[in-house]
Scaffold this motif. Structure first.
Motif, short mmCIF file in Angstrom:
data_model
loop_
_atom_site.label_atom_id
_atom_site.label_comp_id
_atom_site.label_asym_id
_atom_site.label_seq_id
_atom_site.Cartn_x
_atom_site.Cartn_y
_atom_site.Cartn_z
N LYS A 87 57.45 75.81 -27.73
CA LYS A 87 57.34 74.66 -28.61
C LYS A 87 56.84 75.11 -29.98
O LYS A 87 55.88 75.88 -30.07
CB LYS A 87 56.36 73.64 -28.01
CG LYS A 87 56.19 72.39 -28.86
CD LYS A 87 55.19 71.44 -28.23
CE LYS A 87 54.97 70.21 -29.11
NZ LYS A 87 53.99 69.27 -28.53
N GLU A 110 59.75 70.87 -27.54
CA GLU A 110 58.92 70.80 -26.33
C GLU A 110 58.93 72.15 -25.61
O GLU A 110 59.80 72.99 -25.84
CB GLU A 110 59.43 69.70 -25.39
CG GLU A 110 60.87 69.90 -24.93
CD GLU A 110 61.36 68.78 -24.04
OE1 GLU A 110 60.72 68.54 -23.00
OE2 GLU A 110 62.39 68.17 -24.38
N GLU A 111 57.93 72.34 -24.77
CA GLU A 111 57.87 73.57 -23.97
C GLU A 111 58.85 73.44 -22.80
O GLU A 111 58.75 72.50 -21.99
CB GLU A 111 56.45 73.78 -23.44
CG GLU A 111 56.15 75.20 -23.03
CD GLU A 111 56.07 76.18 -24.20
OE1 GLU A 111 56.47 77.35 -23.98
OE2 GLU A 111 55.67 75.79 -25.31
#
Length: 423
Positions: A87, A110-111
Protein backbone atom coordinates in the motif's frame (compact mmCIF):
# COMPACT_ATOMS: atom_id res chain seq x y z
CA UNK A 1 -14.26 20.91 2.51
CA UNK A 2 -10.89 21.83 0.99
CA UNK A 3 -10.69 25.21 -0.64
CA UNK A 4 -8.45 26.34 -3.47
CA UNK A 5 -7.22 29.89 -3.81
CA UNK A 6 -6.08 31.48 -7.08
CA UNK A 7 -3.39 34.00 -6.20
CA UNK A 8 -0.46 35.88 -7.70
CA UNK A 9 2.83 34.42 -6.52
CA UNK A 10 6.49 34.37 -7.42
CA UNK A 11 7.60 31.54 -9.69
CA UNK A 12 10.80 30.00 -10.92
CA UNK A 13 11.40 28.45 -14.33
CA UNK A 14 12.43 24.78 -14.36
CA UNK A 15 12.87 21.91 -16.79
CA UNK A 16 9.33 20.81 -15.98
CA UNK A 17 7.79 24.28 -16.32
CA UNK A 18 7.17 27.22 -13.99
CA UNK A 19 6.55 26.32 -10.34
CA UNK A 20 6.13 28.38 -7.14
CA UNK A 21 9.37 29.55 -5.52
CA UNK A 22 8.53 27.77 -2.27
CA UNK A 23 8.31 24.41 -4.08
CA UNK A 24 11.49 22.39 -4.52
CA UNK A 25 12.63 20.64 -7.69
CA UNK A 26 14.37 17.42 -6.78
CA UNK A 27 15.49 14.10 -8.22
CA UNK A 28 13.08 11.25 -7.72
CA UNK A 29 15.85 9.06 -6.23
CA UNK A 30 16.07 11.40 -3.22
CA UNK A 31 12.38 10.99 -2.48
CA UNK A 32 11.53 7.42 -3.50
CA UNK A 33 13.00 3.97 -3.96
CA UNK A 34 12.96 2.93 -7.65
CA UNK A 35 12.81 -0.78 -8.55
CA UNK A 36 12.65 -2.43 -11.99
CA UNK A 37 10.83 -5.74 -12.02
CA UNK A 38 12.14 -8.66 -14.08
CA UNK A 39 9.39 -11.09 -13.06
CA UNK A 40 7.90 -12.80 -16.13
CA UNK A 41 4.57 -14.62 -16.53
CA UNK A 42 5.98 -18.16 -16.44
CA UNK A 43 4.96 -20.43 -13.58
CA UNK A 44 7.79 -22.67 -12.41
CA UNK A 45 7.92 -25.56 -9.99
CA UNK A 46 9.61 -25.02 -6.64
CA UNK A 47 8.86 -21.28 -6.77
CA UNK A 48 6.46 -19.30 -4.56
CA UNK A 49 2.96 -19.03 -6.11
CA UNK A 50 1.88 -15.38 -6.37
CA UNK A 51 -0.51 -12.97 -8.06
CA UNK A 52 1.08 -10.84 -10.77
CA UNK A 53 0.29 -7.17 -11.35
CA UNK A 54 1.00 -6.89 -15.07
CA UNK A 55 1.31 -4.08 -17.62
CA UNK A 56 -2.40 -4.11 -18.53
CA UNK A 57 -3.42 -3.91 -14.88
CA UNK A 58 -1.45 -0.68 -14.49
CA UNK A 59 -2.29 0.80 -17.89
CA UNK A 60 -6.06 0.45 -17.47
CA UNK A 61 -6.40 1.27 -13.76
CA UNK A 62 -5.60 4.46 -11.85
CA UNK A 63 -5.74 2.48 -8.61
CA UNK A 64 -4.55 -1.06 -7.90
CA UNK A 65 -7.17 -2.84 -5.77
CA UNK A 66 -7.97 -6.42 -4.80
CA UNK A 67 -10.96 -6.36 -7.18
CA UNK A 68 -8.64 -6.59 -10.22
CA UNK A 69 -8.42 -10.18 -11.59
CA UNK A 70 -4.64 -10.58 -11.41
CA UNK A 71 -2.99 -13.44 -13.29
CA UNK A 72 -1.19 -16.25 -11.48
CA UNK A 73 2.59 -16.44 -11.41
CA UNK A 74 5.56 -17.69 -9.45
CA UNK A 75 8.74 -16.10 -8.10
CA UNK A 76 11.96 -16.97 -6.32
CA UNK A 77 12.15 -16.09 -2.65
CA UNK A 78 14.52 -13.17 -3.38
CA UNK A 79 12.12 -11.80 -5.99
CA UNK A 80 9.17 -12.13 -3.62
CA UNK A 81 10.68 -9.78 -1.05
CA UNK A 82 12.12 -7.40 -3.61
CA UNK A 83 9.11 -6.94 -5.90
CA UNK A 84 6.18 -7.47 -3.54
CA UNK A 85 3.80 -4.52 -3.81
CA UNK A 86 2.63 -2.60 -0.77
CA UNK A 87 0.00 0.00 0.00
CA UNK A 88 1.36 3.42 -1.00
CA UNK A 89 3.49 2.18 -3.92
CA UNK A 90 3.20 3.85 -7.30
CA UNK A 91 3.73 1.60 -10.34
CA UNK A 92 4.57 3.00 -13.78
CA UNK A 93 4.90 1.53 -17.26
CA UNK A 94 8.54 1.73 -18.29
CA UNK A 95 8.41 0.23 -21.82
CA UNK A 96 6.03 0.74 -24.74
CA UNK A 97 5.74 0.86 -28.52
CA UNK A 98 4.32 4.38 -28.15
CA UNK A 99 5.97 7.21 -26.22
CA UNK A 100 2.53 8.33 -25.01
CA UNK A 101 2.23 5.10 -23.03
CA UNK A 102 5.44 5.70 -21.07
CA UNK A 103 5.24 6.38 -17.30
CA UNK A 104 1.50 5.67 -17.02
CA UNK A 105 0.96 5.42 -13.23
CA UNK A 106 -1.27 3.42 -10.89
CA UNK A 107 -1.43 3.79 -7.11
CA UNK A 108 -1.61 0.73 -4.82
CA UNK A 109 -4.51 1.71 -2.60
CA UNK A 110 -4.55 -1.30 -0.27
CA UNK A 111 -2.32 -4.06 1.03
CA UNK A 112 -2.88 -7.11 -1.22
CA UNK A 113 -1.26 -10.37 -0.04
CA UNK A 114 1.31 -11.98 -2.37
CA UNK A 115 0.93 -9.37 -5.11
CA UNK A 116 4.11 -9.04 -7.17
CA UNK A 117 5.05 -6.37 -9.71
CA UNK A 118 5.39 -7.88 -13.20
CA UNK A 119 7.69 -7.26 -16.15
CA UNK A 120 7.88 -3.92 -18.08
CA UNK A 121 6.94 -2.05 -14.89
CA UNK A 122 8.79 0.00 -12.30
CA UNK A 123 7.94 0.40 -8.62
CA UNK A 124 8.24 3.89 -7.11
CA UNK A 125 8.11 3.63 -3.31
CA UNK A 126 7.88 7.16 -1.89
CA UNK A 127 9.63 8.29 1.27
CA UNK A 128 6.49 9.20 3.21
CA UNK A 129 8.32 11.92 5.14
CA UNK A 130 8.88 13.89 1.93
CA UNK A 131 6.56 12.61 -0.82
CA UNK A 132 2.89 11.56 -0.78
CA UNK A 133 2.23 8.54 -3.01
CA UNK A 134 -1.21 9.69 -4.19
CA UNK A 135 0.23 13.11 -5.05
CA UNK A 136 3.06 11.44 -7.01
CA UNK A 137 0.56 9.34 -8.98
CA UNK A 138 -1.42 12.44 -9.96
CA UNK A 139 1.80 14.31 -10.74
CA UNK A 140 2.80 11.59 -13.22
CA UNK A 141 -0.59 11.97 -14.92
CA UNK A 142 -0.12 15.73 -15.40
CA UNK A 143 0.77 17.01 -18.86
CA UNK A 144 4.12 18.62 -17.97
CA UNK A 145 5.55 15.69 -16.01
CA UNK A 146 4.20 12.98 -18.32
CA UNK A 147 5.67 14.80 -21.33
CA UNK A 148 8.97 15.15 -19.46
CA UNK A 149 9.13 11.36 -18.88
CA UNK A 150 8.22 10.67 -22.50
CA UNK A 151 11.26 12.68 -23.60
CA UNK A 152 13.47 10.66 -21.25
CA UNK A 153 12.49 7.41 -22.99
CA UNK A 154 14.97 5.93 -25.47
CA UNK A 155 14.17 3.92 -28.60
CA UNK A 156 13.06 3.94 -32.23
CA UNK A 157 10.28 1.37 -32.64
CA UNK A 158 10.02 0.54 -28.94
CA UNK A 159 10.64 3.05 -26.18
CA UNK A 160 11.88 2.50 -22.66
CA UNK A 161 13.02 4.24 -19.50
CA UNK A 162 16.26 3.19 -17.83
CA UNK A 163 16.63 2.87 -14.08
CA UNK A 164 18.92 5.88 -13.99
CA UNK A 165 16.61 8.05 -16.10
CA UNK A 166 13.77 7.46 -13.64
CA UNK A 167 15.97 7.91 -10.56
CA UNK A 168 17.39 11.15 -11.91
CA UNK A 169 14.04 12.48 -13.15
CA UNK A 170 13.22 15.89 -11.72
CA UNK A 171 9.86 16.40 -10.04
CA UNK A 172 8.31 19.50 -8.42
CA UNK A 173 7.67 18.94 -4.72
CA UNK A 174 5.36 21.22 -2.71
CA UNK A 175 5.41 21.13 1.11
CA UNK A 176 4.01 17.80 2.32
CA UNK A 177 0.75 19.26 3.75
CA UNK A 178 0.07 20.88 0.37
CA UNK A 179 0.76 17.58 -1.43
CA UNK A 180 -1.74 15.82 0.81
CA UNK A 181 -4.45 18.44 0.23
CA UNK A 182 -3.93 18.32 -3.55
CA UNK A 183 -4.11 14.53 -3.44
CA UNK A 184 -7.32 14.70 -1.36
CA UNK A 185 -9.04 17.12 -3.75
CA UNK A 186 -8.17 15.11 -6.85
CA UNK A 187 -8.99 11.79 -5.12
CA UNK A 188 -12.47 13.12 -4.33
CA UNK A 189 -12.92 13.91 -8.01
CA UNK A 190 -11.74 10.41 -8.90
CA UNK A 191 -14.32 9.00 -6.48
CA UNK A 192 -17.06 11.06 -8.15
CA UNK A 193 -15.89 9.85 -11.57
CA UNK A 194 -15.83 6.22 -10.39
CA UNK A 195 -19.30 6.51 -8.83
CA UNK A 196 -20.71 8.05 -12.01
CA UNK A 197 -19.06 5.34 -14.12
CA UNK A 198 -20.67 2.67 -11.95
CA UNK A 199 -24.08 4.34 -12.32
CA UNK A 200 -23.62 4.44 -16.10
CA UNK A 201 -22.82 0.72 -16.19
CA UNK A 202 -25.87 -0.05 -14.03
CA UNK A 203 -28.14 2.00 -16.30
CA UNK A 204 -26.65 0.35 -19.40
CA UNK A 205 -27.41 -3.06 -17.93
CA UNK A 206 -30.94 -2.01 -17.00
CA UNK A 207 -31.56 -0.48 -20.43
CA UNK A 208 -30.23 -3.59 -22.14
CA UNK A 209 -32.65 -5.77 -20.19
CA UNK A 210 -35.52 -3.40 -20.95
CA UNK A 211 -34.67 -3.38 -24.66
CA UNK A 212 -34.37 -7.18 -24.78
CA UNK A 213 -37.83 -7.58 -23.24
CA UNK A 214 -39.63 -4.89 -25.25
CA UNK A 215 -38.01 -5.49 -28.63
CA UNK A 216 -38.69 -9.22 -28.54
CA UNK A 217 -42.22 -8.91 -27.17
CA UNK A 218 -41.40 -10.67 -23.89
CA UNK A 219 -42.89 -7.66 -22.13
CA UNK A 220 -45.81 -5.80 -23.73
CA UNK A 221 -46.74 -2.21 -23.07
CA UNK A 222 -50.21 -1.42 -21.79
CA UNK A 223 -52.81 -1.34 -24.56
CA UNK A 224 -50.98 -3.67 -26.96
CA UNK A 225 -51.70 -7.31 -27.63
CA UNK A 226 -51.81 -9.76 -30.53
CA UNK A 227 -49.15 -11.54 -32.56
CA UNK A 228 -46.19 -9.79 -34.15
CA UNK A 229 -45.47 -10.12 -37.87
CA UNK A 230 -42.53 -11.95 -39.44
CA UNK A 231 -41.02 -9.93 -42.29
CA UNK A 232 -37.88 -10.03 -44.41
CA UNK A 233 -35.52 -7.06 -44.55
CA UNK A 234 -36.51 -6.64 -48.21
CA UNK A 235 -40.13 -6.10 -47.08
CA UNK A 236 -39.21 -3.10 -44.91
CA UNK A 237 -36.11 -1.71 -46.64
CA UNK A 238 -34.73 -0.66 -50.02
CA UNK A 239 -31.10 -1.26 -50.92
CA UNK A 240 -29.00 1.84 -51.63
CA UNK A 241 -26.35 1.72 -54.35
CA UNK A 242 -26.31 5.38 -55.37
CA UNK A 243 -22.81 6.40 -56.38
CA UNK A 244 -21.14 9.55 -55.12
CA UNK A 245 -21.49 11.44 -58.40
CA UNK A 246 -21.50 14.78 -56.63
CA UNK A 247 -18.11 13.86 -55.11
CA UNK A 248 -19.13 14.57 -51.52
CA UNK A 249 -16.00 14.61 -49.35
CA UNK A 250 -17.48 13.46 -46.02
CA UNK A 251 -16.05 9.95 -45.81
CA UNK A 252 -17.37 8.00 -42.82
CA UNK A 253 -16.67 4.60 -41.37
CA UNK A 254 -18.58 2.42 -38.92
CA UNK A 255 -17.33 2.54 -35.36
CA UNK A 256 -18.98 -0.17 -33.27
CA UNK A 257 -19.20 2.17 -30.28
CA UNK A 258 -19.70 5.58 -31.93
CA UNK A 259 -21.69 4.82 -35.07
CA UNK A 260 -20.85 6.40 -38.44
CA UNK A 261 -17.91 8.75 -37.84
CA UNK A 262 -15.43 10.58 -40.04
CA UNK A 263 -12.51 8.42 -41.10
CA UNK A 264 -10.11 11.10 -39.87
CA UNK A 265 -11.63 10.85 -36.38
CA UNK A 266 -11.57 7.05 -36.36
CA UNK A 267 -8.19 6.29 -37.96
CA UNK A 268 -6.60 9.74 -37.28
CA UNK A 269 -6.10 9.90 -41.05
CA UNK A 270 -8.01 9.45 -44.31
CA UNK A 271 -7.79 5.85 -45.55
CA UNK A 272 -10.26 6.14 -48.42
CA UNK A 273 -8.99 6.24 -51.99
CA UNK A 274 -8.45 9.64 -53.59
CA UNK A 275 -11.23 8.95 -56.09
CA UNK A 276 -14.54 8.95 -54.22
CA UNK A 277 -16.92 8.69 -57.16
CA UNK A 278 -17.30 4.93 -56.75
CA UNK A 279 -18.26 5.17 -53.09
CA UNK A 280 -21.88 4.97 -51.96
CA UNK A 281 -23.61 8.23 -51.03
CA UNK A 282 -26.06 7.94 -48.14
CA UNK A 283 -28.30 10.51 -46.50
CA UNK A 284 -29.20 11.23 -42.89
CA UNK A 285 -31.49 8.52 -41.49
CA UNK A 286 -30.26 5.80 -43.86
CA UNK A 287 -28.48 2.68 -42.62
CA UNK A 288 -25.21 0.93 -43.36
CA UNK A 289 -24.19 -2.60 -42.37
CA UNK A 290 -20.50 -3.38 -41.93
CA UNK A 291 -19.68 -7.04 -42.60
CA UNK A 292 -16.49 -6.72 -40.57
CA UNK A 293 -16.80 -8.28 -37.11
CA UNK A 294 -15.46 -6.54 -34.02
CA UNK A 295 -15.54 -6.74 -30.22
CA UNK A 296 -19.18 -7.00 -29.15
CA UNK A 297 -20.34 -7.31 -32.76
CA UNK A 298 -19.46 -10.89 -33.85
CA UNK A 299 -21.53 -10.63 -37.05
CA UNK A 300 -20.86 -7.00 -37.93
CA UNK A 301 -22.68 -3.79 -36.99
CA UNK A 302 -25.73 -1.89 -38.27
CA UNK A 303 -25.49 1.89 -37.90
CA UNK A 304 -27.72 4.78 -38.93
CA UNK A 305 -26.30 8.02 -40.31
CA UNK A 306 -27.24 10.59 -37.67
CA UNK A 307 -24.34 13.03 -37.43
CA UNK A 308 -24.27 14.30 -41.03
CA UNK A 309 -26.82 15.37 -43.63
CA UNK A 310 -25.04 13.13 -46.12
CA UNK A 311 -21.84 11.12 -46.30
CA UNK A 312 -19.98 8.58 -48.40
CA UNK A 313 -19.11 5.01 -47.41
CA UNK A 314 -17.16 2.13 -48.89
CA UNK A 315 -19.05 -0.20 -51.24
CA UNK A 316 -18.09 -3.03 -48.88
CA UNK A 317 -20.98 -1.83 -46.71
CA UNK A 318 -24.55 -2.93 -47.39
CA UNK A 319 -26.62 0.26 -47.36
CA UNK A 320 -30.38 0.60 -47.16
CA UNK A 321 -33.23 2.98 -46.38
CA UNK A 322 -36.32 1.94 -44.45
CA UNK A 323 -39.82 2.06 -45.86
CA UNK A 324 -42.41 4.17 -44.06
CA UNK A 325 -44.18 1.07 -42.74
CA UNK A 326 -41.56 0.78 -39.98
CA UNK A 327 -40.16 3.19 -37.38
CA UNK A 328 -36.55 4.11 -38.07
CA UNK A 329 -35.90 4.66 -34.34
CA UNK A 330 -37.40 1.27 -33.49
CA UNK A 331 -35.19 -0.47 -36.03
CA UNK A 332 -32.14 1.36 -34.76
CA UNK A 333 -32.82 -0.03 -31.28
CA UNK A 334 -33.60 -3.45 -32.76
CA UNK A 335 -30.31 -3.67 -34.68
CA UNK A 336 -28.29 -2.36 -31.74
CA UNK A 337 -29.80 -4.99 -29.42
CA UNK A 338 -28.05 -7.72 -31.45
CA UNK A 339 -31.14 -9.56 -32.66
CA UNK A 340 -29.63 -10.00 -36.12
CA UNK A 341 -26.65 -12.03 -34.89
CA UNK A 342 -28.29 -15.48 -35.13
CA UNK A 343 -29.95 -14.87 -38.52
CA UNK A 344 -26.64 -13.58 -39.89
CA UNK A 345 -24.79 -16.63 -38.57
CA UNK A 346 -27.12 -18.84 -40.61
CA UNK A 347 -26.33 -17.11 -43.91
CA UNK A 348 -22.63 -16.38 -43.39
CA UNK A 349 -20.86 -18.94 -45.54
CA UNK A 350 -18.63 -21.36 -43.70
CA UNK A 351 -15.01 -20.30 -43.79
CA UNK A 352 -16.09 -16.97 -45.26
CA UNK A 353 -14.10 -14.61 -43.07
CA UNK A 354 -11.72 -13.11 -45.61
CA UNK A 355 -9.61 -10.22 -44.32
CA UNK A 356 -11.98 -9.80 -41.39
CA UNK A 357 -15.09 -9.64 -43.62
CA UNK A 358 -18.03 -12.01 -43.35
CA UNK A 359 -19.02 -13.61 -46.64
CA UNK A 360 -22.67 -12.51 -46.76
CA UNK A 361 -24.49 -12.29 -50.08
CA UNK A 362 -26.81 -9.38 -50.89
CA UNK A 363 -29.79 -11.61 -51.67
CA UNK A 364 -29.32 -13.61 -48.47
CA UNK A 365 -28.98 -10.40 -46.46
CA UNK A 366 -32.23 -8.86 -47.70
CA UNK A 367 -33.95 -12.21 -47.21
CA UNK A 368 -33.18 -12.22 -43.48
CA UNK A 369 -36.28 -12.68 -41.33
CA UNK A 370 -37.25 -10.67 -38.28
CA UNK A 371 -40.38 -10.38 -36.15
CA UNK A 372 -41.72 -6.90 -35.41
CA UNK A 373 -44.90 -5.36 -33.94
CA UNK A 374 -47.31 -2.90 -35.55
CA UNK A 375 -46.06 0.59 -36.38
CA UNK A 376 -47.99 2.05 -33.42
CA UNK A 377 -46.43 -0.39 -30.95
CA UNK A 378 -42.99 0.27 -32.47
CA UNK A 379 -43.46 3.97 -31.71
CA UNK A 380 -44.57 3.24 -28.14
CA UNK A 381 -41.58 0.97 -27.52
CA UNK A 382 -39.23 3.56 -29.02
CA UNK A 383 -40.65 6.23 -26.70
CA UNK A 384 -39.90 4.13 -23.60
CA UNK A 385 -36.38 3.21 -24.76
CA UNK A 386 -35.58 6.79 -25.76
CA UNK A 387 -36.54 8.04 -22.29
CA UNK A 388 -34.27 5.42 -20.76
CA UNK A 389 -31.45 6.55 -23.06
CA UNK A 390 -31.96 10.19 -22.01
CA UNK A 391 -31.12 9.27 -18.42
CA UNK A 392 -28.00 7.46 -19.64
CA UNK A 393 -26.96 10.47 -21.75
CA UNK A 394 -27.43 12.73 -18.71
CA UNK A 395 -24.97 10.71 -16.64
CA UNK A 396 -22.54 10.52 -19.57
CA UNK A 397 -22.56 14.32 -19.81
CA UNK A 398 -22.02 14.53 -16.07
CA UNK A 399 -19.06 12.16 -16.40
CA UNK A 400 -17.49 14.31 -19.13
CA UNK A 401 -17.91 17.41 -16.96
CA UNK A 402 -16.19 15.69 -14.03
CA UNK A 403 -13.31 14.53 -16.26
CA UNK A 404 -12.84 18.06 -17.61
CA UNK A 405 -12.91 19.45 -14.07
CA UNK A 406 -10.25 16.98 -13.01
CA UNK A 407 -8.06 17.75 -16.02
CA UNK A 408 -8.34 21.49 -15.43
CA UNK A 409 -7.68 21.22 -11.70
CA UNK A 410 -4.70 18.92 -12.23
CA UNK A 411 -3.10 21.40 -14.58
CA UNK A 412 -3.50 24.22 -12.05
CA UNK A 413 -2.95 22.43 -8.74
CA UNK A 414 0.08 20.40 -9.86
CA UNK A 415 1.86 23.46 -11.24
CA UNK A 416 0.95 25.73 -8.33
CA UNK A 417 -1.16 28.10 -10.43
CA UNK A 418 -3.85 27.48 -7.83
CA UNK A 419 -2.75 27.01 -4.23
CA UNK A 420 -4.74 25.02 -1.69
CA UNK A 421 -5.74 26.35 1.69
CA UNK A 422 -3.98 24.05 4.18
CA UNK A 423 -5.03 25.87 7.35
Amino acid sequence: MNKTVEITYKTKHTKVGDIPKDWSLDKLRKNAIVLFSNVDKHIKENEIPVSLCNYQDVYYHDYITSSIPFSAGSVKESEFYKFQLHKGDVIITKDSEDRKDIAVPAYVIEEIPNLICGYHLAILRPNEAHLDGVFLSFLLQSHNINHYFQKLANGVTRFGLTTESIKNALIPIPPLPEQEKIAEILSNLDLAISTTNSLIEEIKLRNKGLAQNLLKGKKRLKGFEGEWNEVAIKDIANRITRKNEELDDTVVTISAQRGLVRQEDFFTKRVASKTLSNYYLIYKGEFAYNKSYSNGYPMGAFKRLDGFEKAVVTTLYICFSLKKIVSSDFMKHFFEAGFMVRPLMKIAQEGGRAHGLLNIGIQDFFGLKLTIPTFKEQQAITSVLSEADKELDLYKKQLNILKKQKKGLMQKLLTGKIRVNIK
